[in-house]
Design an enzyme around this catalytic site. Structure first.
Site, short mmCIF file in Angstrom:
data_model
loop_
_atom_site.label_atom_id
_atom_site.label_comp_id
_atom_site.label_asym_id
_atom_site.label_seq_id
_atom_site.Cartn_x
_atom_site.Cartn_y
_atom_site.Cartn_z
N HIS A 23 0.89 -1.38 0.02
CA HIS A 23 -0.04 0.13 0.06
C HIS A 23 0.97 1.15 -0.07
CE1 HIS A 23 -2.90 -2.48 2.51
NE2 HIS A 23 -3.58 -2.42 1.36
N LYS A 47 -17.58 -6.19 7.98
CA LYS A 47 -16.53 -6.95 7.64
C LYS A 47 -15.73 -7.19 8.89
CE LYS A 47 -12.86 -7.16 4.18
NZ LYS A 47 -12.23 -6.37 2.89
N ARG A 96 -1.64 -6.07 -8.17
CA ARG A 96 -0.49 -6.73 -7.96
C ARG A 96 -0.24 -7.70 -8.89
NH1 ARG A 96 -2.65 -7.95 -2.05
NH2 ARG A 96 -4.34 -8.60 -3.61
N SER A 134 -2.86 -7.80 3.10
CA SER A 134 -2.97 -7.58 4.59
C SER A 134 -3.35 -8.87 5.18
CB SER A 134 -4.03 -6.62 4.77
OG SER A 134 -3.83 -5.37 4.32
O1 PNS Z 1 -8.86 -2.92 0.15
P1 PNS Z 1 -9.88 -3.49 -0.51
O2 PNS Z 1 -10.75 -4.30 0.79
O3 PNS Z 1 -9.70 -4.47 -1.62
O4 PNS Z 1 -11.04 -2.39 -0.71
C1 PNS Z 1 -12.24 -2.54 -1.22
C2 PNS Z 1 -13.03 -1.20 -1.62
C3 PNS Z 1 -13.03 -0.40 -0.44
C4 PNS Z 1 -12.13 -0.17 -2.47
C5 PNS Z 1 -14.52 -1.54 -2.09
O5 PNS Z 1 -14.89 -2.37 -1.32
C6 PNS Z 1 -15.15 -0.24 -2.20
O6 PNS Z 1 -15.18 0.61 -3.03
N1 PNS Z 1 -16.36 -0.19 -1.29
C7 PNS Z 1 -17.14 0.90 -1.06
C8 PNS Z 1 -18.69 0.27 -1.73
C9 PNS Z 1 -18.74 0.68 -3.28
O7 PNS Z 1 -18.31 1.81 -3.49
N2 PNS Z 1 -19.32 -0.08 -4.04
C10 PNS Z 1 -19.52 0.18 -5.46
C11 PNS Z 1 -18.38 -0.28 -6.41
S1 PNS Z 1 -18.06 -1.90 -6.73
#
Ligand code: PNS
Length: 168
Positions: A23, A47, A96, A134
């Site tokens: 990150h 979560k 990645r 993570s």
């Molecule tokens: O680090 P992560 O857990 O892969 O991040 C995921 C994240 C936070 C980017 C994703 O879950 C997210 O954007 N959540 C917010 C909900 C949202 O906007 N959903 C619509 C787009 S798919």
């Protein structure tokens, strides 16, 4: 096609539970690309997280101290709504490996549908970080493996403290 904007304000959303050196590598790259970079932690009560949002904010703030154009925020709900709220015109995500691509593409296209004016930009993390997540870092730390070099030292300390108590 929208006109080129002069200032790039990027949101880098994620769970950051906890922040890894992967990150951090992306933040370094993003801070060179954007005029302002907002690292945004999703407040997702559903979560199961190891660290509270407040703890994650604390760790993130500490490790991005050296970047004058990087700030840390938190959000509920849609990433695109938060981006609009913060005046951002870019969503930053890291890739990645090819295995990340499908999920990232789906999210990027959904986000584009929700907010056509906001571009998702993917940055490749450095190859040294391509295997770090993570989830795996937490697993290795929990099982007593060496995680130095995978996360910032302050995160390593916190992981040891947190998981030391729950480890076998
Ligand atoms: O680090 P992560 O857990 O892969 O991040 C995921 C994240 C936070 C980017 C994703 O879950 C997210 O954007 N959540 C917010 C909900 C949202 O906007 N959903 C619509 C787009 S798919």
């Amino acid at each position: 096609m929208a006109e080129k904007t002069t200032s790039i304000v990027a949101v880098y959303p994620g769970s950051f539970d906890p922040i890894t050196n992967g990150h951090l590598d992306l933040i370094a790259r993003g801070s060179r690309l954007a005029d302002r970079l907002i690292v945004a932690i999703l407040r997702n009560e559903a979560k199961q997280a190891l660290f509270s949002v407040e703890e994650r904010v604390e760790m993130l703030k500490e490790v991005v101290q050296g970047y004058s154009n990087v700030e840390v925020g938190t959000f509920d709900g849609l990433t695109t709504s938060y981006a609009v709220e913060r005046g951002a015109n870019m969503i930053l995500r890291g890739i990645r490996a090819i295995s990340d691509y499908e999920y990232e593409l789906q999210m990027a296209l959904m986000n584009r549908r929700l907010q056509p004016g906001i571009e998702t930009v993917f940055l490749m993390s450095g190859e040294a970080y391509s295997f770090i997540s993570s989830r795996l870092v937490k697993q290795v730390a929990k099982l007593g493996g060496n995680i130095s070099g995978l996360v910032p030292p302050i995160v390593e300390e916190r992981l040891k403290l947190r998981l030391g108590a729950t480890a076998r």
